[in-house]
Each structure stands twice: as C-alpha cells, then as structure tokens.
Write a protein that holds these residues in place. Structure first.
Motif, PDB file in Angstrom:
ATOM      1  N   UNK A  15       0.843  -1.194   0.000  1.00 46.58           N
ATOM      2  CA  UNK A  15       0.000   0.000   0.000  1.00 46.58           C
ATOM      3  C   UNK A  15       0.879   1.245   0.000  1.00 46.58           C
ATOM      4  N   UNK A  16       0.395   2.280  -0.653  1.00 49.15           N
ATOM      5  CA  UNK A  16       1.139   3.544  -0.676  1.00 49.15           C
ATOM      6  C   UNK A  16       1.247   4.089   0.735  1.00 49.15           C
ATOM      7  N   UNK A  17       2.384   4.724   1.093  1.00 48.91           N
ATOM      8  CA  UNK A  17       2.536   5.255   2.439  1.00 48.91           C
ATOM      9  C   UNK A  17       1.524   6.340   2.766  1.00 48.91           C
ATOM     10  N   UNK A  18       1.056   7.059   1.777  1.00 47.84           N
ATOM     11  CA  UNK A  18       0.032   8.074   2.011  1.00 47.84           C
ATOM     12  C   UNK A  18      -0.794   8.212   0.737  1.00 47.84           C
ATOM     13  N   UNK A  19      -2.031   8.679   0.875  1.00 48.05           N
ATOM     14  CA  UNK A  19      -2.858   8.826  -0.318  1.00 48.05           C
ATOM     15  C   UNK A  19      -2.298   9.924  -1.229  1.00 48.05           C
ATOM     16  N   UNK A  20      -2.693   9.885  -2.479  1.00 49.68           N
ATOM     17  CA  UNK A  20      -2.278  10.909  -3.418  1.00 49.68           C
ATOM     18  C   UNK A  20      -2.839  12.251  -2.947  1.00 49.68           C
ATOM     19  N   UNK A  21      -1.985  13.262  -2.926  1.00 51.45           N
ATOM     20  CA  UNK A  21      -2.391  14.565  -2.419  1.00 51.45           C
ATOM     21  C   UNK A  21      -2.062  15.657  -3.409  1.00 51.45           C
ATOM     22  N   UNK A  22      -2.784  16.729  -3.302  1.00 49.63           N
ATOM     23  CA  UNK A  22      -2.504  17.940  -4.045  1.00 49.63           C
ATOM     24  C   UNK A  22      -1.796  18.877  -3.076  1.00 49.63           C
ATOM     25  N   UNK A  23      -0.622  19.344  -3.452  1.00 49.02           N
ATOM     26  CA  UNK A  23       0.120  20.270  -2.603  1.00 49.02           C
ATOM     27  C   UNK A  23      -0.289  21.682  -2.990  1.00 49.02           C
ATOM     28  N   UNK A  24      -0.842  22.401  -2.036  1.00 47.74           N
ATOM     29  CA  UNK A  24      -1.309  23.758  -2.268  1.00 47.74           C
ATOM     30  C   UNK A  24      -0.441  24.737  -1.497  1.00 47.74           C
ATOM     31  N   UNK A  25      -0.125  25.848  -2.108  1.00 48.05           N
ATOM     32  CA  UNK A  25       0.538  26.939  -1.411  1.00 48.05           C
ATOM     33  C   UNK A  25      -0.422  28.119  -1.433  1.00 48.05           C
ATOM     34  N   UNK A  26      -0.803  28.564  -0.257  1.00 35.66           N
ATOM     35  CA  UNK A  26      -1.680  29.723  -0.140  1.00 35.66           C
ATOM     36  C   UNK A  26      -0.860  30.873   0.415  1.00 35.66           C
ATOM     37  N   UNK A  27      -1.043  32.050  -0.153  1.00 36.93           N
ATOM     38  CA  UNK A  27      -0.371  33.210   0.423  1.00 36.93           C
ATOM     39  C   UNK A  27      -1.282  34.417   0.340  1.00 36.93           C
ATOM     40  N   UNK A  28      -1.102  35.305   1.299  1.00 31.31           N
ATOM     41  CA  UNK A  28      -1.942  36.490   1.410  1.00 31.31           C
ATOM     42  C   UNK A  28      -1.115  37.595   2.046  1.00 31.31           C
ATOM     43  N   UNK A  29      -1.401  38.816   1.659  1.00 30.67           N
ATOM     44  CA  UNK A  29      -0.783  39.979   2.291  1.00 30.67           C
ATOM     45  C   UNK A  29      -1.736  40.471   3.377  1.00 30.67           C
ATOM     46  N   UNK A  30      -1.224  40.686   4.580  1.00 38.28           N
ATOM     47  CA  UNK A  30      -2.049  41.101   5.705  1.00 38.28           C
ATOM     48  C   UNK A  30      -1.574  42.478   6.174  1.00 38.28           C
ATOM     49  N   UNK A  31      -2.495  43.445   6.106  1.00 35.23           N
ATOM     50  CA  UNK A  31      -2.190  44.813   6.511  1.00 35.23           C
ATOM     51  C   UNK A  31      -3.171  45.276   7.568  1.00 35.23           C
ATOM     52  N   UNK A  32      -2.760  45.745   8.703  1.00 36.05           N
ATOM     53  CA  UNK A  32      -1.408  45.592   9.253  1.00 36.05           C
ATOM     54  C   UNK A  32      -1.183  44.141   9.677  1.00 36.05           C
TER      55      UNK A  32
END
Length: 131
Positions: A15-32
């Motif tokens: 069995x695969x060590x982990x299920x197939x995943x989608x790697x997401x990178x989320x980024x946001x600018x926070x002021x202040x």
C-alpha cells in the motif's frame, strides 16, 4: 538470467505510504500584520483545512519579500479524496482563547488545474534476442 522461483512472486505490491495529495501553497498579504498574540490561519470545508473550526485551521507563517513585506504563507497537502476542487476556505485570526476574527467577504475556492497523467515505459525491443 534465471527466472524467479515459483515460490516467490517476481514483485510485491505494498500500500502507498500516504494517499495521493494535491500540494497547495496559499499566500496572502495582511495589513497591518497580526499582533503577536494572534495566529493567522486558513480554515475550510475539508478535514485538512479544519472543517471550519478556527482552532483546527492551518497556521500561516510570515514570508516577506522585498516586493511583499506583509506576505504570509501556508503549504497544505490535501488528499485527493477530499476533492480539492470543491473545497472552500477562508482566513481567520485566532487569539488562543477561542476568539476568532474572520476575513470579510465570501468563501474562497481552490482552482485545481486539469491534469492528464501519461506514462510510457518505452519499448522492449526483443528482436535481437530471438536470433
């Protein structure tokens, strides 16, 4: 080469060590920027996004750049079984005491590109072996 022994399979499936995943990178600018006692999190509709519970959301970390000094980032490995294309999320500030301040506006969605996986193992040219 000798053929494999009849008592041992030529390979085994694990069995695969982990299920197939989608790697997401989320980024946001926070002021202040958030005050030190608050944590910026991404919270959403899936298990990996905390199922809308701010205390279970994924914390973001500051990753400023010269162009974006107020940039915050999080990486998420979302299993495909959670259906990332249908997932919704929102940013929230938590204070560690149960308080939460949600970002204004509607929920956000994850845009999943169409991916077609093609696999070719090449050619096994055995024409010279037959001679």
């Amino acid at each position: 080469p000798q053929p494999p022994s009849a008592s041992l399979p030529p390979f085994s499936l694990q069995p695969a060590p982990s299920p197939m995943s989608l790697i997401l990178t989320l980024d946001i600018d926070v002021l202040p920027p958030p005050p030190p006692h608050e944590t910026l999190r991404v919270v959403g509709s899936t298990r990996s996004l905390g199922r809308w519970r701010p205390d279970r959301g994924l914390p973001l970390r500051p990753e400023p750049t010269p162009e974006r000094p107020n940039r915050w980032v999080a990486e998420i490995a979302m299993p495909m079984e959670e259906n990332p294309a249908a997932a919704e999320y929102k940013y929230v500030l938590t204070d560690g005491r149960g308080g939460a301040k949600w970002m204004d506006g509607g929920n956000r969605g994850i845009e999943v590109p169409d991916v077609k996986v093609e696999k070719g193992d090449g050619v096994w040219d055995r024409s010279e072996e037959a001679e």
